[in-house]
Design a protein around this motif. Structure first.
Motif, PDB file in Angstrom:
ATOM      1  N   ASP A 178       0.819  -1.214   0.000  1.00  0.00           N
ATOM      2  CA  ASP A 178       0.000   0.000   0.000  1.00  0.00           C
ATOM      3  C   ASP A 178       0.856   1.268   0.000  1.00  0.00           C
ATOM      4  O   ASP A 178       0.456   2.289  -0.581  1.00  0.00           O
ATOM      5  N   SER A 179       2.021   1.212   0.629  1.00  0.00           N
ATOM      6  CA  SER A 179       2.884   2.397   0.678  1.00  0.00           C
ATOM      7  C   SER A 179       3.256   2.852  -0.726  1.00  0.00           C
ATOM      8  O   SER A 179       3.244   4.049  -1.032  1.00  0.00           O
ATOM      9  N   TRP A 180       3.574   1.900  -1.570  1.00  0.00           N
ATOM     10  CA  TRP A 180       3.918   2.271  -2.949  1.00  0.00           C
ATOM     11  C   TRP A 180       2.678   2.737  -3.715  1.00  0.00           C
ATOM     12  O   TRP A 180       2.729   3.713  -4.463  1.00  0.00           O
ATOM     13  N   ALA A 181       1.559   2.073  -3.497  1.00  0.00           N
ATOM     14  CA  ALA A 181       0.341   2.416  -4.225  1.00  0.00           C
ATOM     15  C   ALA A 181      -0.177   3.806  -3.868  1.00  0.00           C
ATOM     16  O   ALA A 181      -0.886   4.433  -4.670  1.00  0.00           O
ATOM     17  N   LEU A 182       0.165   4.309  -2.682  1.00  0.00           N
ATOM     18  CA  LEU A 182      -0.373   5.589  -2.212  1.00  0.00           C
ATOM     19  C   LEU A 182       0.401   6.804  -2.693  1.00  0.00           C
ATOM     20  O   LEU A 182      -0.080   7.934  -2.572  1.00  0.00           O
ATOM     21  N   ILE A 183       1.576   6.624  -3.237  1.00  0.00           N
ATOM     22  CA  ILE A 183       2.445   7.756  -3.583  1.00  0.00           C
ATOM     23  C   ILE A 183       1.691   8.810  -4.387  1.00  0.00           C
ATOM     24  O   ILE A 183       1.748  10.008  -4.082  1.00  0.00           O
ATOM     25  N   ASP A 184       0.974   8.408  -5.428  1.00  0.00           N
ATOM     26  CA  ASP A 184       0.301   9.357  -6.322  1.00  0.00           C
ATOM     27  C   ASP A 184      -0.973   9.948  -5.724  1.00  0.00           C
ATOM     28  O   ASP A 184      -1.534  10.885  -6.281  1.00  0.00           O
ATOM     29  N   ARG A 185      -1.439   9.407  -4.609  1.00  0.00           N
ATOM     30  CA  ARG A 185      -2.736   9.813  -4.076  1.00  0.00           C
ATOM     31  C   ARG A 185      -2.661  10.626  -2.783  1.00  0.00           C
ATOM     32  O   ARG A 185      -3.641  11.246  -2.390  1.00  0.00           O
ATOM     33  N   LEU A 186      -1.540  10.610  -2.119  1.00  0.00           N
ATOM     34  CA  LEU A 186      -1.454  11.188  -0.784  1.00  0.00           C
ATOM     35  C   LEU A 186      -1.819  12.668  -0.748  1.00  0.00           C
ATOM     36  O   LEU A 186      -2.538  13.110   0.163  1.00  0.00           O
ATOM     37  N   ALA A 187      -1.340  13.447  -1.696  1.00  0.00           N
ATOM     38  CA  ALA A 187      -1.601  14.891  -1.668  1.00  0.00           C
ATOM     39  C   ALA A 187      -3.087  15.179  -1.743  1.00  0.00           C
ATOM     40  O   ALA A 187      -3.614  16.025  -1.005  1.00  0.00           O
ATOM     41  N   GLN A 188      -3.804  14.481  -2.650  1.00  0.00           N
ATOM     42  CA  GLN A 188      -5.246  14.700  -2.780  1.00  0.00           C
ATOM     43  C   GLN A 188      -6.012  14.142  -1.579  1.00  0.00           C
ATOM     44  O   GLN A 188      -6.996  14.732  -1.141  1.00  0.00           O
ATOM     45  N   MET A 189      -5.561  13.015  -1.062  1.00  0.00           N
ATOM     46  CA  MET A 189      -6.251  12.420   0.084  1.00  0.00           C
ATOM     47  C   MET A 189      -6.232  13.367   1.284  1.00  0.00           C
ATOM     48  O   MET A 189      -7.158  13.381   2.086  1.00  0.00           O
ATOM     49  N   ARG A 190      -5.190  14.156   1.387  1.00  0.00           N
ATOM     50  CA  ARG A 190      -5.067  15.049   2.540  1.00  0.00           C
ATOM     51  C   ARG A 190      -6.055  16.207   2.481  1.00  0.00           C
ATOM     52  O   ARG A 190      -6.595  16.622   3.510  1.00  0.00           O
ATOM     53  N   VAL A 191      -6.310  16.735   1.305  1.00  0.00           N
ATOM     54  CA  VAL A 191      -7.174  17.922   1.203  1.00  0.00           C
ATOM     55  C   VAL A 191      -8.613  17.573   0.877  1.00  0.00           C
ATOM     56  O   VAL A 191      -9.517  18.388   1.073  1.00  0.00           O
ATOM     57  N   PHE A 192      -8.848  16.367   0.369  1.00  0.00           N
ATOM     58  CA  PHE A 192     -10.182  15.975  -0.069  1.00  0.00           C
ATOM     59  C   PHE A 192     -10.794  15.089   1.008  1.00  0.00           C
ATOM     60  O   PHE A 192     -10.526  13.903   1.083  1.00  0.00           O
ATOM     61  N   TYR A 193     -11.624  15.690   1.868  1.00  0.00           N
ATOM     62  CA  TYR A 193     -12.227  14.939   2.966  1.00  0.00           C
ATOM     63  C   TYR A 193     -13.074  13.791   2.411  1.00  0.00           C
ATOM     64  O   TYR A 193     -13.883  13.974   1.501  1.00  0.00           O
ATOM     65  N   GLY A 194     -12.887  12.621   2.967  1.00  0.00           N
ATOM     66  CA  GLY A 194     -13.669  11.473   2.546  1.00  0.00           C
ATOM     67  C   GLY A 194     -13.041  10.692   1.413  1.00  0.00           C
ATOM     68  O   GLY A 194     -13.553   9.637   1.041  1.00  0.00           O
ATOM     69  N   TYR A 195     -11.932  11.209   0.832  1.00  0.00           N
ATOM     70  CA  TYR A 195     -11.267  10.468  -0.235  1.00  0.00           C
ATOM     71  C   TYR A 195     -10.565   9.275   0.399  1.00  0.00           C
ATOM     72  O   TYR A 195      -9.572   9.412   1.104  1.00  0.00           O
TER      73      TYR A 195
END
Length: 619
Positions: free
Chosen positions: A567-584
């Motif tokens: 999961d650590s590798w899979a999350l690289i591209d998503r972390l920035a959006q996950m932080r600002v987008f509540y519920g993502y």
């Protein structure tokens, strides 16, 4: 405030004050309540109110006074308005007495039946009986009710579904509520719609879009789907949102996009070409690090995005030196370190412009846009167990945990979460050795006290006295913190220490007690037990079977670390959006993942129950 005990929906309330109302009748009972009220009442000559049900504009005492002047449905209307006034002022005990007094003579007209059920539902929610509350709100949608009653109906159902982790149903009810509200009241309801839709996965959103006929509701669903599907492609998301706005010009969100969606548009995802991984590949933590490394490599090979990955052994060199070497080598994203001490050391010198996903939490989490923290925290899992019990409608759980440091932390974490959910502390019992487990269970269920009483009676009257022990009946659930061996001992201890006529508590445990079981007899012994873990490790899943074929020597603990690396590798591209987008949220191998405001990854685990010797998913 002392809680009202509700059971079997309305039945308990019907028994409350039954003798009094039978002797006095409802009119005399109303006179008694009116006389006892300390609130100012209107003059006797004032005409009874004709207010619609669902809206209380006067104090309860005023309605009670007026109710003494009329009979039949006119009186019942006033009593229901008084009960609503009590509920809205927080006097739930007074509301319960009044509703019970009028239950046997209540009109069968839909407005009266609905108002009564709405108010009883409010009492049930106050006592954390959410399943009872939902059952009470099951009535025909063609009932001719007031608009205020329908607003209460959809609000209550939305809140209940939200509290029981059913976000799509919650959003649908909040949407129906918004259509009944005046414009100035719709803002918070729309936010509730969006907050819940943001927690629904893409596939479920897509399926619901294809089945709905309501255009505005479909617009909400499409907006939520677009936000999830294009979250890591801001440039594509901008175009898709513009298209959505053209297709839905009159939609309430068209001119006022949700704030977190607006923020997601302005945040660029991480696109590193070179990733450094700091792991202790030699030394004390080498086996754990190797499992994480295998997970990282598996996901990297699956994605095949051309990224370079380089490992730095923090078991051989200092973690700070490894970090500096990685930066000098051109790393654009850091994964690791693994141990808490090394996370603290690296954070103290780290370049804040280079994103980092640490594989543990620091001693103190300080929010920073490019810092993220991922750990398989037992304490967080305990807190989610508390949420599960709360969602299941449990009201009086106890915790049984080992007297180890880990056991104390997990028990305290559960208590913290339960306090936040219910404002009540939880009772905690500890055991320190295997031979003390049964005594701990007996003490927790108060069987030890009962046995002492029986011993005293036999001492006084002789051993011919026949007496069965008693166990406490107020406990409806038990969270057992235990490993695989301990749970197989503790569960039978609990079962044999529940008295014959007592309702046994529902048992819950964490992933510590979950292990691959080939022995059916061992599985049969755990029937009825609820257990939380990563979804792919709950039962004999295809993924779990495959993992055991690849790595037959690896324990489930090591497989969890493999999933963490994956999961650590899979999350690289998503972390920035996950932080600002509540519920993502992202469904990973480790669970349903989200990022909190301070960059900590939160995991929602799956649940399963042993039934007939098989672990069956409860998702």
């Amino acid at each position: 405030m002392k809680p009202i005990i509700l059971s079997e929906s309305i039945s308990v309330l019907k028994n409350f004050s039954a003798k009094l109302t039978k002797k006095l009748g409802i009119s005399a009972f109303v006179l008694l309540l009116a006389a006892c009220s300390s609130q100012p009442a209107p003059p006797r000559q004032q005409a009874p109110t004709q207010e619609q049900l669902g809206v209380a504009t006067q104090p309860a005492a005023s309605y009670l006074k007026q109710a003494t002047q009329v009979k039949g449905e006119a009186q019942q209307r006033l009593l229901l308005l008084a009960a609503r006034a009590y509920v809205e002022s927080g006097d739930f005990n007074a509301a319960a007495k009044l509703l019970n007094a009028m239950s046997s003579s209540l009109s069968q007209a839909p407005q009266f039946q609905a108002e009564y059920r709405l108010l009883i539902s409010e009492l049930a929610i106050h006592n954390h009986k959410r399943s009872d509350a939902l059952a009470l709100l099951d009535w025909p949608l063609n009932w001719p009710l007031t608009q205020a009653q329908w607003q209460h109906y959809y609000r209550l159902k939305g809140e209940l579904y939200q509290s029981t982790a059913a976000p799509l149903s919650a959003a649908a009810n909040f949407y129906d509520l918004s259509r009944l509200q005046p414009t100035q009241e719709q803002s918070l309801t729309r936010q509730a719609i969006w907050t819940n839709l943001s927690q629904v996965d893409e596939e479920q959103l897509r399926q619901t879009i294809n089945t709905t006929q309501d255009q505005q509701w479909q617009g909400w669903l499409e907006l939520a789907w677009l936000a999830k599907h294009f979250a890591i492609q801001p440039s594509s998301l901008v175009g898709e949102l513009a298209r959505w706005q053209r297709d839905n010009p009159n939609h309430p969100a068209a001119s006022d996009l949700p704030q977190d969606l607006q923020r997601a548009l302005s945040v660029q995802p991480y696109r590193p070409q070179q990733v450094a991984v700091l792991l202790p590949l030699t030394g004390r933590f080498a086996s754990q690090a190797k499992s994480i490394q295998d997970g990282l490599m598996s996901r990297a090979l699956e994605q095949d995005m051309g990224r370079q990955i380089q490992f730095y052994d923090t078991g051989a060199i200092d973690a700070v030196d490894a970090y500096h070497q990685a930066i000098a080598d051109g790393a654009q994203f850091i994964i690791g370190p693994l141990t808490k001490d090394n996370v603290d050391k690296v954070l103290a010198v780290a370049d804040k412009q280079i994103p980092m996903l640490a594989l543990n939490q620091p001693t103190q989490v300080v929010a920073d846009d490019n810092r993220f923290f991922f750990s398989l925290s037992p304490e967080e899992e305990s807190m989610h167990v508390a949420e599960k019990l709360f969602q299941d409608g449990r009201t009086n759980p106890i915790v049984l945990a080992p007297a180890s440091k880990a056991g104390l932390r997990m028990a305290n974490a559960f208590n913290t979460a339960w306090l936040e959910l219910t404002n009540k502390p939880v009772e905690i019992h500890h055991f320190d050795r295997k031979d003390s487990m049964q005594n701990a269970v007996r003490k927790a269920l108060q069987v030890d006290t009962s046995l002492e009483q029986i011993k005293a009676i036999k001492g006084a009257f002789g051993n011919k006295v026949i007496a069965d022990f008693r166990s406490r009946q107020d406990v409806d659930a038990m969270f057992i913190v235990a490993n695989v061996e301990e749970i197989r001992l503790l569960k039978p201890f609990v079962e044999v220490n529940v008295a014959v006529f007592s309702q046994p508590p529902q048992l819950y445990t964490s992933s510590r007690a979950n292990a691959y079981q080939d022995n059916k007899q061992a599985r049969d012994e755990l029937n009825g037990l609820y257990i939380s873990d990563m979804p792919w490790l709950l039962g004999n899943t295809d993924t779990r079977q495959q993992a055991h074929q690849w790595w037959p020597e690896r324990s489930d603990s090591q497989l969890r670390l493999y999933a963490m690396g994956y999961d650590s590798w899979a999350l690289i591209d998503r972390l920035a959006q996950m932080r600002v987008f509540y519920g993502y949220q992202v469904q990973g191998l480790t669970g349903q993942l989200a990022v909190t405001d301070n960059g900590v990854l939160s995991r929602q685990l799956g649940w399963a129950q042993y039934q007939r010797g098989r672990l069956r998913s409860q998702q």
